[in-house]
Design a protein around this motif. Structure first.
Motif, PDB file in Angstrom:
ATOM      1  N   ALA A  37      12.684  -1.744  -4.209  1.00 42.33           N
ATOM      2  CA  ALA A  37      12.258  -0.984  -3.041  1.00 42.33           C
ATOM      3  C   ALA A  37      10.760  -0.742  -3.104  1.00 42.33           C
ATOM      4  O   ALA A  37      10.173  -0.605  -4.187  1.00 42.33           O
ATOM      5  CB  ALA A  37      13.006   0.339  -2.969  1.00 42.33           C
TER       6      ALA A  37
ATOM      7  N   SER B 146      21.834   3.138   5.731  1.00 41.52           N
ATOM      8  CA  SER B 146      20.674   2.292   5.991  1.00 41.52           C
ATOM      9  C   SER B 146      20.558   1.976   7.483  1.00 41.52           C
ATOM     10  O   SER B 146      21.545   1.997   8.222  1.00 41.52           O
ATOM     11  CB  SER B 146      20.773   0.984   5.203  1.00 41.52           C
ATOM     12  OG  SER B 146      21.880   0.213   5.657  1.00 41.52           O
TER      13      SER B 146
ATOM     14  N   SER C  24      29.232  -1.454   0.582  1.00 37.54           N
ATOM     15  CA  SER C  24      27.817  -1.331   0.942  1.00 37.54           C
ATOM     16  C   SER C  24      27.332   0.100   0.855  1.00 37.54           C
ATOM     17  O   SER C  24      28.066   1.051   1.138  1.00 37.54           O
ATOM     18  CB  SER C  24      27.581  -1.843   2.362  1.00 37.54           C
ATOM     19  OG  SER C  24      26.237  -1.619   2.755  1.00 37.54           O
ATOM     20  N   GLN C  25      26.061   0.227   0.509  1.00 37.89           N
ATOM     21  CA  GLN C  25      25.376   1.507   0.627  1.00 37.89           C
ATOM     22  C   GLN C  25      25.537   2.047   2.039  1.00 37.89           C
ATOM     23  O   GLN C  25      25.526   1.301   3.016  1.00 37.89           O
ATOM     24  CB  GLN C  25      23.893   1.330   0.306  1.00 37.89           C
ATOM     25  CG  GLN C  25      23.221   0.263   1.166  1.00 37.89           C
ATOM     26  CD  GLN C  25      21.754   0.087   0.863  1.00 37.89           C
ATOM     27  OE1 GLN C  25      20.912   0.856   1.312  1.00 37.89           O
ATOM     28  NE2 GLN C  25      21.429  -0.947   0.089  1.00 37.89           N
TER      29      GLN C  25
ATOM     30  N   THR D  70      21.924  -6.312  -5.426  1.00 40.46           N
ATOM     31  CA  THR D  70      23.058  -6.832  -4.670  1.00 40.46           C
ATOM     32  C   THR D  70      23.797  -7.788  -5.583  1.00 40.46           C
ATOM     33  O   THR D  70      23.185  -8.540  -6.350  1.00 40.46           O
ATOM     34  CB  THR D  70      22.603  -7.528  -3.371  1.00 40.46           C
ATOM     35  OG1 THR D  70      23.740  -7.993  -2.648  1.00 40.46           O
ATOM     36  CG2 THR D  70      21.677  -8.691  -3.643  1.00 40.46           C
TER      37      THR D  70
ATOM     38  N   THR E  19      21.507  -0.357  -3.555  1.00 37.36           N
ATOM     39  CA  THR E  19      20.113  -0.049  -3.276  1.00 37.36           C
ATOM     40  C   THR E  19      19.181  -0.691  -4.290  1.00 37.36           C
ATOM     41  O   THR E  19      18.061  -1.089  -3.959  1.00 37.36           O
ATOM     42  CB  THR E  19      19.891   1.474  -3.276  1.00 37.36           C
ATOM     43  OG1 THR E  19      20.797   2.080  -2.351  1.00 37.36           O
ATOM     44  CG2 THR E  19      18.479   1.833  -2.865  1.00 37.36           C
ATOM     45  N   SER E  20      19.630  -0.797  -5.545  1.00 39.74           N
ATOM     46  CA  SER E  20      18.794  -1.378  -6.591  1.00 39.74           C
ATOM     47  C   SER E  20      19.167  -2.817  -6.924  1.00 39.74           C
ATOM     48  O   SER E  20      18.412  -3.511  -7.600  1.00 39.74           O
ATOM     49  CB  SER E  20      18.870  -0.530  -7.863  1.00 39.74           C
ATOM     50  OG  SER E  20      20.206  -0.419  -8.315  1.00 39.74           O
TER      51      SER E  20
ATOM     52  N   LEU F  87      13.353  -1.683   1.986  1.00 46.06           N
ATOM     53  CA  LEU F  87      13.864  -2.898   1.366  1.00 46.06           C
ATOM     54  C   LEU F  87      13.544  -4.072   2.286  1.00 46.06           C
ATOM     55  O   LEU F  87      13.693  -3.961   3.511  1.00 46.06           O
ATOM     56  CB  LEU F  87      15.385  -2.806   1.169  1.00 46.06           C
ATOM     57  CG  LEU F  87      15.922  -1.618   0.367  1.00 46.06           C
ATOM     58  CD1 LEU F  87      17.448  -1.610   0.409  1.00 46.06           C
ATOM     59  CD2 LEU F  87      15.425  -1.668  -1.057  1.00 46.06           C
TER      60      LEU F  87
ATOM     61  N   PRO G 260      16.491   2.673   3.708  1.00 41.10           N
ATOM     62  CA  PRO G 260      17.641   3.213   3.002  1.00 41.10           C
ATOM     63  C   PRO G 260      17.613   4.741   2.983  1.00 41.10           C
ATOM     64  O   PRO G 260      16.663   5.364   3.473  1.00 41.10           O
ATOM     65  CB  PRO G 260      17.496   2.633   1.599  1.00 41.10           C
ATOM     66  CG  PRO G 260      16.013   2.532   1.403  1.00 41.10           C
ATOM     67  CD  PRO G 260      15.423   2.253   2.776  1.00 41.10           C
ATOM     68  N   TRP G 261      18.630   5.333   2.371  1.00 41.07           N
ATOM     69  CA  TRP G 261      18.773   6.790   2.386  1.00 41.07           C
ATOM     70  C   TRP G 261      17.618   7.510   1.688  1.00 41.07           C
ATOM     71  O   TRP G 261      17.316   8.667   2.019  1.00 41.07           O
ATOM     72  CB  TRP G 261      20.095   7.195   1.740  1.00 41.07           C
ATOM     73  CG  TRP G 261      20.208   6.896   0.263  1.00 41.07           C
ATOM     74  CD1 TRP G 261      20.687   5.763  -0.310  1.00 41.07           C
ATOM     75  CD2 TRP G 261      19.827   7.759  -0.820  1.00 41.07           C
ATOM     76  NE1 TRP G 261      20.634   5.841  -1.681  1.00 41.07           N
ATOM     77  CE2 TRP G 261      20.112   7.073  -2.027  1.00 41.07           C
ATOM     78  CE3 TRP G 261      19.286   9.038  -0.899  1.00 41.07           C
ATOM     79  CZ2 TRP G 261      19.870   7.615  -3.284  1.00 41.07           C
ATOM     80  CZ3 TRP G 261      19.032   9.589  -2.158  1.00 41.07           C
ATOM     81  CH2 TRP G 261      19.322   8.875  -3.326  1.00 41.07           C
TER      82      TRP G 261
ATOM     83  N   TYR H 103      16.483  -9.479   0.641  1.00 40.21           N
ATOM     84  CA  TYR H 103      17.800  -8.944   0.288  1.00 40.21           C
ATOM     85  C   TYR H 103      18.898  -9.961   0.600  1.00 40.21           C
ATOM     86  O   TYR H 103      19.729 -10.287  -0.260  1.00 40.21           O
ATOM     87  CB  TYR H 103      18.050  -7.643   1.056  1.00 40.21           C
ATOM     88  CG  TYR H 103      19.176  -6.808   0.472  1.00 40.21           C
ATOM     89  CD1 TYR H 103      18.894  -5.663  -0.257  1.00 40.21           C
ATOM     90  CD2 TYR H 103      20.508  -7.178   0.640  1.00 40.21           C
ATOM     91  CE1 TYR H 103      19.926  -4.895  -0.802  1.00 40.21           C
ATOM     92  CE2 TYR H 103      21.528  -6.426   0.094  1.00 40.21           C
ATOM     93  CZ  TYR H 103      21.230  -5.287  -0.626  1.00 40.21           C
ATOM     94  OH  TYR H 103      22.255  -4.542  -1.169  1.00 40.21           O
TER      95      TYR H 103
END
Length: 484
Positions: A49, A95, A91-92, A26, A23-24, A59, A111-112, A64
């Protein structure tokens, strides 16, 4: 190109390219055949974000993916993309992106952490407990059962996909998803590994509007458009992505039902990987997702962890990330770490963090110690539920950036759990776990072994009743405040 035989894409003793979709940030990194990071073979693209007053958190999809491709360029330029025999992704979870009729993105990546949602009126006949037992998820804004109706209220989508699905499509030309990533959408039937009919009906979507779910043994290949850009990756099998929670468990060394993995990153979680067949009945307070075709992961997540640590050290201008001079369990301050709210099924909103018992005698170190202790007690709640579920005190392995950052916190968790813990020596647990899931590896923690200190255990045990009482008051106060 796709292959579904069990042996497809084995590392064959070569090196592994791991893509970690956080999320912050890659990241792209190269691992050895046993999933150990190759020194210096890491490239990172920071993600910023965009947040808004109405709960927005988005995002930029183009930035990304281009950032990730730039990481591959960096590895290529430094000579790290030679001898790659497998490509894996972590992966997160959760999303979502709304797509038009041509498969182009209509929205940024949601995202979450985005809190926007719409209400659902499903009538009295809907049994959410049966739904939760079947899908491992709740009707919460984290999941596509709530995200899709909200996205339909602001746009006119023809389909939906998650971030890892679109990354995979960019690399291979095929838009598919894994059973692991699909389980994080809240629309998967855990038992059969397909989309759940009731979940699709709640979301108001058909299965063909979502990415097809491929088996764990599926592999794709790099699109021909990248053949000249990264010639060493041509023909290298690309494995389906693994959800980061599942990958972190396996990468830490928690890959069977004897071990709970506690991962402390921006947020935190405690989870157990176990066979999906004959899985114990899922309690209401825990979630369950899939690791792969054969295994599930059951656990509890917490919104305040490394983010809480980083925030407090910054606010207090602390020179050390440790609460120096404060014994574990000794602080008179009780911190209820609801700064970022709680995860489902609890409904405490963000901005509900509380400190009780402050006096002029308290130092910055006391506040930091109380915060780390509060987060430890929250994680312990999940661990005790997993102990009960699996019928025994579980072994514990600790991993993640928060664990790596603070020796005091490692000792605090060990004392709070009142059992020995092993520390994962490898900080890149998600990448390591994705490689292990794809290639059938069983990594060990490899770090220090901690034994609980009796005096620390006793102080935490004495602290616990006061913490639980104040926690209940904080939950009640946050609920009443949200209704004002």
């Amino acid at each position: 190109m796709q292959r579904t035989d069990a042996d497809a894409g084995g590392s064959g003793g070569g090196r592994i390219l791991a893509l970690d979709l956080g999320t912050s940030s890659t990241r792209a990194l190269v691992l050895s055949a046993d999933a150990s990071p190759v020194p210096g073979a890491l490239a990172r693209h920071k993600i910023g974000a965009l947040y808004g007053a109405a709960g927005e958190a988005t995002l930029d999809l183009h930035d990304y993916i281009e950032g990730l491709l730039g990481c591959l360029d960096e590895l290529q330029q430094n000579g790290h993309l030679a001898d790659i025999t497998a490509i894996v992704l972590s992966s997160q979870w959760h999303s979502i992106v709304a797509l038009d009729n041509n498969g182009a993105a209509l929205t940024p990546v949601i995202p979450w952490v985005d809190t926007r949602t719409v209400g659902l009126d499903l009538g009295s006949s809907f049994d959410e407990r049966a739904f939760h037992a079947r899908t491992g998820a709740w009707l919460h804004r984290l999941y596509w059962t709530r995200r899709i109706p909200w996205l339909r209220s602001i746009t006119s989508p023809a389909g939906f996909a998650g971030l890892p699905d679109l990354v995979l499509e960019r690399l291979t030309g095929e838009r598919v998803t894994s059973v692991s990533v699909a389980s994080g959408t809240g629309t998967l039937n855990l038992a059969d590994g397909g989309y759940d009919d009731e979940a699709l009906a709640v979301a108001g979507v058909k299965a063909e509007q979502l990415p097809p779910i491929v088996p764990t043994g599926w592999t794709g290949a790099l699109s021909s458009v990248y053949a000249r850009r990264w010639p060493g990756l041509v023909g290298v099998p690309i494995h389906p992505p693994t959800g980061d929670g599942a990958a972190s468990n396996v990468g830490s060394g928690g890959y069977d039902a004897s071990t709970a993995a506690v991962t402390v990153g921006t947020s935190a979680a405690v989870r157990v990987v176990h066979p999906i067949e004959d899985a114990p009945e899922l309690p209401w307070g825990l979630w369950r997702y899939r690791v792969d075709d054969q295994r599930a992961v059951t656990g509890m997540a917490f919104s305040a962890a490394g983010n809480l640590h980083a925030w407090l050290t910054g606010v207090l201008n602390l020179e050390s990330p440790e609460p120096t001079g404060v014994e574990i369990g000794s602080s008179n301050v009780i911190a209820i770490p609801f700064h970022a709210g709680t995860r489902p099924p609890d409904t405490v909103p963000g901005g509900s963090g509380v400190y009780f018992g402050l006096s002029f005698d308290d130092s910055a170190a006391d506040l930091l110690a109380a915060s780390l202790q509060g987060a430890s007690l929250e994680i312990d709640r999940g661990l005790r539920m997993l102990d009960d579920l699996f019928g025994r005190p579980l072994e514990v392995v600790l991993g993640g950036g928060g664990i790596d950052a603070s020796a005091w916190w490692r000792r605090c968790l060990t004392a709070t759990f009142d059992r020995p813990t092993d520390v994962c020596a490898e900080p890149e647990v998600g990448a390591r776990g994705a490689a292990a899931v794809a290639l059938g590896l069983t990594p060990s923690p490899g770090g220090e072994h901690l034994e609980p200190v009796a005096a620390e255990v006793e102080r935490v045990r004495a602290l616990r009743p006061r913490y639980e009482t104040l926690r209940a008051l904080a939950v009640q106060a946050s609920t009443e405040t949200s209704n004002w």
